[in-house]
Design a protein around this motif. Structure first.
Motif, PDB file in Angstrom:
ATOM      1  N   GLU A  69      39.342 -50.385  -6.739  1.00  0.00           N
ATOM      2  CA  GLU A  69      38.496 -49.544  -7.580  1.00  0.00           C
ATOM      3  C   GLU A  69      37.380 -48.827  -6.823  1.00  0.00           C
ATOM      4  O   GLU A  69      37.146 -47.642  -7.035  1.00  0.00           O
ATOM      5  N   HIS A  70      36.675 -49.552  -5.977  1.00  0.00           N
ATOM      6  CA  HIS A  70      35.468 -48.986  -5.381  1.00  0.00           C
ATOM      7  C   HIS A  70      35.739 -48.211  -4.090  1.00  0.00           C
ATOM      8  O   HIS A  70      35.258 -47.091  -3.929  1.00  0.00           O
ATOM      9  N   ALA A  71      36.461 -48.801  -3.156  1.00  0.00           N
ATOM     10  CA  ALA A  71      36.713 -48.133  -1.869  1.00  0.00           C
ATOM     11  C   ALA A  71      37.366 -46.760  -2.040  1.00  0.00           C
ATOM     12  O   ALA A  71      36.940 -45.803  -1.384  1.00  0.00           O
ATOM     13  N   PRO A  72      38.346 -46.598  -2.923  1.00  0.00           N
ATOM     14  CA  PRO A  72      38.945 -45.265  -3.075  1.00  0.00           C
ATOM     15  C   PRO A  72      37.955 -44.212  -3.576  1.00  0.00           C
ATOM     16  O   PRO A  72      38.145 -43.022  -3.342  1.00  0.00           O
ATOM     17  N   ARG A  73      36.883 -44.633  -4.228  1.00  0.00           N
ATOM     18  CA  ARG A  73      35.913 -43.685  -4.777  1.00  0.00           C
ATOM     19  C   ARG A  73      34.885 -43.225  -3.742  1.00  0.00           C
ATOM     20  O   ARG A  73      34.119 -42.296  -3.993  1.00  0.00           O
ATOM     21  N   LEU A  74      34.850 -43.858  -2.573  1.00  0.00           N
ATOM     22  CA  LEU A  74      33.881 -43.452  -1.555  1.00  0.00           C
ATOM     23  C   LEU A  74      34.053 -41.989  -1.172  1.00  0.00           C
ATOM     24  O   LEU A  74      33.081 -41.292  -0.910  1.00  0.00           O
ATOM     25  N   SER A  75      35.282 -41.517  -1.162  1.00  0.00           N
ATOM     26  CA  SER A  75      35.536 -40.127  -0.767  1.00  0.00           C
ATOM     27  C   SER A  75      35.046 -39.132  -1.815  1.00  0.00           C
ATOM     28  O   SER A  75      35.010 -37.932  -1.560  1.00  0.00           O
ATOM     29  N   THR A  76      34.644 -39.612  -2.988  1.00  0.00           N
ATOM     30  CA  THR A  76      34.165 -38.704  -4.036  1.00  0.00           C
ATOM     31  C   THR A  76      32.642 -38.583  -4.060  1.00  0.00           C
ATOM     32  O   THR A  76      32.107 -37.801  -4.839  1.00  0.00           O
ATOM     33  N   ILE A  77      31.948 -39.347  -3.210  1.00  0.00           N
ATOM     34  CA  ILE A  77      30.484 -39.290  -3.179  1.00  0.00           C
ATOM     35  C   ILE A  77      30.065 -37.931  -2.635  1.00  0.00           C
ATOM     36  O   ILE A  77      30.494 -37.522  -1.564  1.00  0.00           O
ATOM     37  N   ARG A  78      29.233 -37.241  -3.363  1.00  0.00           N
ATOM     38  CA  ARG A  78      28.798 -35.899  -2.973  1.00  0.00           C
ATOM     39  C   ARG A  78      27.321 -35.841  -2.588  1.00  0.00           C
ATOM     40  O   ARG A  78      26.804 -34.784  -2.296  1.00  0.00           O
ATOM     41  N   LYS A  79      26.669 -36.949  -2.588  1.00  0.00           N
ATOM     42  CA  LYS A  79      25.256 -37.015  -2.211  1.00  0.00           C
ATOM     43  C   LYS A  79      25.152 -37.538  -0.778  1.00  0.00           C
ATOM     44  O   LYS A  79      26.009 -38.305  -0.332  1.00  0.00           O
ATOM     45  N   PRO A  80      24.097 -37.135  -0.059  1.00  0.00           N
ATOM     46  CA  PRO A  80      23.907 -37.712   1.275  1.00  0.00           C
ATOM     47  C   PRO A  80      23.826 -39.230   1.177  1.00  0.00           C
ATOM     48  O   PRO A  80      23.170 -39.772   0.284  1.00  0.00           O
ATOM     49  N   THR A  81      24.519 -39.898   2.054  1.00  0.00           N
ATOM     50  CA  THR A  81      24.603 -41.348   2.005  1.00  0.00           C
ATOM     51  C   THR A  81      24.314 -41.913   3.390  1.00  0.00           C
ATOM     52  O   THR A  81      24.954 -41.513   4.363  1.00  0.00           O
ATOM     53  N   LEU A  82      23.363 -42.806   3.473  1.00  0.00           N
ATOM     54  CA  LEU A  82      23.040 -43.446   4.738  1.00  0.00           C
ATOM     55  C   LEU A  82      23.776 -44.775   4.804  1.00  0.00           C
ATOM     56  O   LEU A  82      23.646 -45.612   3.912  1.00  0.00           O
ATOM     57  N   ILE A  83      24.561 -44.943   5.834  1.00  0.00           N
ATOM     58  CA  ILE A  83      25.279 -46.202   6.029  1.00  0.00           C
ATOM     59  C   ILE A  83      24.675 -46.890   7.244  1.00  0.00           C
ATOM     60  O   ILE A  83      24.717 -46.365   8.351  1.00  0.00           O
ATOM     61  N   LEU A  84      24.096 -48.048   7.010  1.00  0.00           N
ATOM     62  CA  LEU A  84      23.502 -48.842   8.082  1.00  0.00           C
ATOM     63  C   LEU A  84      24.438 -49.995   8.409  1.00  0.00           C
ATOM     64  O   LEU A  84      24.892 -50.717   7.511  1.00  0.00           O
ATOM     65  N   TRP A  85      24.709 -50.153   9.686  1.00  0.00           N
ATOM     66  CA  TRP A  85      25.598 -51.236  10.109  1.00  0.00           C
ATOM     67  C   TRP A  85      25.123 -51.735  11.454  1.00  0.00           C
ATOM     68  O   TRP A  85      24.946 -50.943  12.378  1.00  0.00           O
ATOM     69  N   GLY A  86      24.922 -52.989  11.594  1.00  0.00           N
ATOM     70  CA  GLY A  86      24.422 -53.537  12.851  1.00  0.00           C
ATOM     71  C   GLY A  86      25.519 -53.698  13.889  1.00  0.00           C
ATOM     72  O   GLY A  86      26.597 -54.192  13.597  1.00  0.00           O
ATOM     73  N   GLU A  87      25.223 -53.250  15.100  1.00  0.00           N
ATOM     74  CA  GLU A  87      26.170 -53.430  16.206  1.00  0.00           C
ATOM     75  C   GLU A  87      26.393 -54.905  16.509  1.00  0.00           C
ATOM     76  O   GLU A  87      27.401 -55.267  17.093  1.00  0.00           O
ATOM     77  N   GLU A  88      25.458 -55.727  16.097  1.00  0.00           N
ATOM     78  CA  GLU A  88      25.571 -57.165  16.340  1.00  0.00           C
ATOM     79  C   GLU A  88      26.054 -57.920  15.102  1.00  0.00           C
ATOM     80  O   GLU A  88      25.961 -59.149  15.063  1.00  0.00           O
ATOM     81  N   ASP A  89      26.527 -57.217  14.082  1.00  0.00           N
ATOM     82  CA  ASP A  89      27.004 -57.865  12.856  1.00  0.00           C
ATOM     83  C   ASP A  89      28.123 -58.822  13.224  1.00  0.00           C
ATOM     84  O   ASP A  89      29.120 -58.426  13.826  1.00  0.00           O
ATOM     85  N   ARG A  90      27.951 -60.076  12.849  1.00  0.00           N
ATOM     86  CA  ARG A  90      28.938 -61.085  13.229  1.00  0.00           C
ATOM     87  C   ARG A  90      29.869 -61.466  12.090  1.00  0.00           C
ATOM     88  O   ARG A  90      30.739 -62.300  12.253  1.00  0.00           O
ATOM     89  N   VAL A  91      29.656 -60.873  10.929  1.00  0.00           N
ATOM     90  CA  VAL A  91      30.529 -61.157   9.795  1.00  0.00           C
ATOM     91  C   VAL A  91      31.552 -60.046   9.637  1.00  0.00           C
ATOM     92  O   VAL A  91      32.761 -60.291   9.605  1.00  0.00           O
ATOM     93  N   PHE A  92      31.073 -58.808   9.550  1.00  0.00           N
ATOM     94  CA  PHE A  92      31.967 -57.657   9.445  1.00  0.00           C
ATOM     95  C   PHE A  92      31.774 -56.812  10.689  1.00  0.00           C
ATOM     96  O   PHE A  92      30.659 -56.381  10.974  1.00  0.00           O
ATOM     97  N   PRO A  93      32.813 -56.562  11.450  1.00  0.00           N
ATOM     98  CA  PRO A  93      32.666 -55.872  12.732  1.00  0.00           C
ATOM     99  C   PRO A  93      32.201 -54.424  12.562  1.00  0.00           C
ATOM    100  O   PRO A  93      32.419 -53.805  11.515  1.00  0.00           O
ATOM    101  N   PRO A  94      31.540 -53.875  13.577  1.00  0.00           N
ATOM    102  CA  PRO A  94      31.046 -52.498  13.510  1.00  0.00           C
ATOM    103  C   PRO A  94      32.102 -51.458  13.118  1.00  0.00           C
ATOM    104  O   PRO A  94      31.760 -50.506  12.415  1.00  0.00           O
ATOM    105  N   PRO A  95      33.373 -51.599  13.499  1.00  0.00           N
ATOM    106  CA  PRO A  95      34.344 -50.588  13.057  1.00  0.00           C
ATOM    107  C   PRO A  95      34.439 -50.438  11.534  1.00  0.00           C
ATOM    108  O   PRO A  95      34.773 -49.374  11.034  1.00  0.00           O
ATOM    109  N   VAL A  96      34.108 -51.480  10.785  1.00  0.00           N
ATOM    110  CA  VAL A  96      34.134 -51.385   9.325  1.00  0.00           C
ATOM    111  C   VAL A  96      33.078 -50.391   8.862  1.00  0.00           C
ATOM    112  O   VAL A  96      33.344 -49.523   8.023  1.00  0.00           O
TER     113      VAL A  96
END
Length: 109
Positions: A69-96
């Motif tokens: 439901e949610h992931a497919p809708r990401l491509s429909t977001i039309r507002k500027p969106t800031l995505i913060l992801w830590g290079e040291e994230d040990r739970v979900f890798p940076p490529p995510v």
């Protein structure tokens, strides 16, 4: 929230034991070296808390919704969106995080 009462789920959790918790953690944690004995022990203790079952059951229902439901809708977001992801994230890798920025139009990463 569940077809089973929480008390029944708690009893089932005691019978299943720690192996189910270990398997779930190994599936969702990117860097398995972070699953130390202390982390696993804390997870097992939390699993036995009376207020733990409700959120776990809710997560079991909502995690699959992310993919369907949610992931497919990401491509429909039309507002500027800031995505913060830590290079040291040990739970979900940076490529995510980079993938989220790629599929979200106008994302700033």
């Amino acid at each position: 929230d569940s077809p089973f009462p929480a008390w029944l789920v708690r009893i089932g959790s005691w019978f299943v034991g720690s192996s189910a918790t270990d398997r779930v953690l190994r599936e969702i944690v990117y860097d398995h070296s972070q699953l130390t004995a202390a982390v696993l022990d804390r997870s097992h203790r939390h699993r036995r808390r009376s207020d733990f079952i409700g959120p776990v059951l809710a997560m079991g229902r909502t995690v699959p919704l992310w993919e369907s439901e949610h992931a497919p809708r990401l491509s429909t977001i039309r507002k500027p969106t800031l995505i913060l992801w830590g290079e040291e994230d040990r739970v979900f890798p940076p490529p995510v995080g980079r993938e989220l920025a790629t599929i979200t139009p106008g994302a700033l990463a």
